[in-house]
Design an enzyme around this catalytic site. Sequence first.
Site, PDB file in Angstrom:
ATOM      1  N   HIS A 101       0.832  -1.208   0.000  1.00  0.00           N
ATOM      2  CA  HIS A 101       0.000   0.000   0.000  1.00  0.00           C
ATOM      3  C   HIS A 101       0.866   1.257   0.000  1.00  0.00           C
ATOM      4  CE1 HIS A 101      -3.442   2.601   1.103  1.00  0.00           C
ATOM      5  NE2 HIS A 101      -2.558   3.218   1.868  1.00  0.00           N
ATOM      6  N   GLU A 102       1.875   1.290   0.861  1.00  0.00           N
ATOM      7  CA  GLU A 102       2.759   2.455   0.903  1.00  0.00           C
ATOM      8  C   GLU A 102       3.566   2.570  -0.386  1.00  0.00           C
ATOM      9  OE1 GLU A 102       2.176   4.587   3.021  1.00  0.00           O
ATOM     10  OE2 GLU A 102       0.954   3.325   4.331  1.00  0.00           O
ATOM     11  N   HIS A 105       1.608   4.441  -2.846  1.00  0.00           N
ATOM     12  CA  HIS A 105       1.706   5.901  -2.715  1.00  0.00           C
ATOM     13  C   HIS A 105       2.966   6.427  -3.410  1.00  0.00           C
ATOM     14  CE1 HIS A 105      -1.765   6.583  -0.306  1.00  0.00           C
ATOM     15  NE2 HIS A 105      -1.335   5.913   0.749  1.00  0.00           N
TER      16      HIS A 105
END
Length: 233
Positions: A101-102, A105
């Site tokens: 998920h990071e 980003h």
Amino acid sequence: MFFPFYDPTYILLIPAIILAVYAQIKVQSTFDHYSRVRASSGVTGAQVARALLDKNNLTDVVVEITPGRLTDHYDPRTKRLRLSAENYHGTSLAALGVAAHETGHAIQHAQEYIPLNLRNAIFPVASFGSSLAFPLFFIGLWFGRGGTFLMDLGILLFTFAVLFQVITLPVEFNASGRALRMLESEGYLMRGGEVAGARKVLSAAALTYLAATAMALLQLLRLVLLRGARRDD
């Protein structure tokens, strides 16, 4: 008339408060559960993040440990992807989901994902507005008709904070979608139970953003109602 010590508009916040409490409980329980479920690939969150970054030509992004629990984040200013120790070293479905998920980003940042750019652009004003909006508004409310300018200014500033929360939703949902697709396509999670488990972790985390957005919207509605009541006095 609304008095400083009696504000019936607080009742508007009850649904958002309930959602926020539920979201925190859901995040903790879901993360705790899936942090004990090991991914069959056996790789760590740090290894997944590094591999996915390199595959997307983001070799300049550093993966490092950050203190605390569930403090994972990507810092676009320094190009650092920070994972809590549990997720950095962990091989669980939760660790891999959070790490990917990071990474999502970081990829958004590199690709200049429009909602992320908008969120970053309004962040200074939103941060400033969330700090000053309520003091300005309630000082204006105290002064009655003479304080209408301060109330209006407080509402305007808080609107930027609300906009920031609203824009955050597509940014987070998009990062989670990227994460799940990468984890499955690269073979870090097996289709079915493992992908479903990681999805549950990320969906639970998304609830916190929904709760924050709901709280911000209801707070804005509350300020508008108080402003209207003061105008009618």
